[in-house]
Design a protein around this motif. Structure first.
Motif, short mmCIF file in Angstrom:
data_model
loop_
_atom_site.label_atom_id
_atom_site.label_comp_id
_atom_site.label_asym_id
_atom_site.label_seq_id
_atom_site.Cartn_x
_atom_site.Cartn_y
_atom_site.Cartn_z
N CYS A 228 -6.30 0.37 5.24
CA CYS A 228 -6.70 1.79 5.14
C CYS A 228 -7.64 2.03 3.95
O CYS A 228 -8.02 3.17 3.69
CB CYS A 228 -5.47 2.68 5.04
SG CYS A 228 -4.66 2.64 3.43
N CYS B 143 0.84 -1.19 0.00
CA CYS B 143 0.00 0.00 0.00
C CYS B 143 0.88 1.24 0.00
O CYS B 143 1.78 1.37 0.83
CB CYS B 143 -0.90 -0.02 1.23
SG CYS B 143 -1.93 1.46 1.36
N CYS C 217 -6.08 -2.10 -0.27
CA CYS C 217 -5.57 -2.29 1.10
C CYS C 217 -6.74 -2.51 2.06
O CYS C 217 -7.65 -1.68 2.13
CB CYS C 217 -4.78 -1.06 1.52
SG CYS C 217 -4.15 -1.18 3.21
N CYS D 2 -0.33 3.45 3.45
CA CYS D 2 0.02 3.07 4.83
C CYS D 2 1.22 2.11 4.91
O CYS D 2 1.70 1.81 5.99
CB CYS D 2 -1.18 2.46 5.54
SG CYS D 2 -1.57 0.77 5.05
ZN LIG Z 1 -3.11 0.91 3.30
#
Ligand SMILES: [Zn+2]
Length: 137
Positions: free
Chosen positions: A51, A34, A48, A37
């Protein structure tokens, strides 16, 4: 070109992460990370779950991991009978990255032990299929 070529039996022909197969063809076992994050995923994911970002990038799984669990199968689901027996394994590459897959047949059963160093290696199967397995590092 997608997941219809993955492994012994593929239950999905196309996914949002079909690029995984192209990378395997090029000799690279890859996951996604990701961009927001930093969470890493294997099998690769297009989104993801931490997040909810869809901004993901590919990274190659290099170096060695440690065998943390394994099991040798003497029975298998439909389609995998010809491969028996085979050993499935869970290998930890970093704090947040574990890979699940098969141990290479090159690794003798009596040499298999928790903590051994393994690397993820792309392999070619019959009929142009591709996969990966764990080999001794
Ligand atoms: Zn993420």
């Amino acid at each position: 070109m997608g997941f219809e070529r993955f492994g012994t039996v593929s239950f999905t022909s196309t996914t949002k992460v079909d690029h995984f197969i192209e990378l395997l063809d090029q000799g690279r076992v890859s996951g996604t990370r990701c961009k927001k994050c930093g969470k890493s995923f294997f099998p690769p994911r297009a989104d993801c779950f931490s997040c909810f970002s869809a901004e993901m990038g590919w990274f190659e799984i290099t170096g060695s991991g440690q065998l943390i669990s394994y099991s040798t199968l003497i029975y298998a689901p439909t389609g995998f009978e010809q491969d028996l027996p085979f050993t499935i394994a869970l290998v930890q590459f970093s704090n947040d990255l574990k890979l699940f897959g098969r141990l290479s047949r090159e690794i003798e059963e009596e040499k298999t032990r928790i903590g051994m160093k393994l690397r993820a290696t792309p392999i070619k199967l019959p009929n142009g299929r591709v996969s990966y397995e764990f080999r001794e590092a």
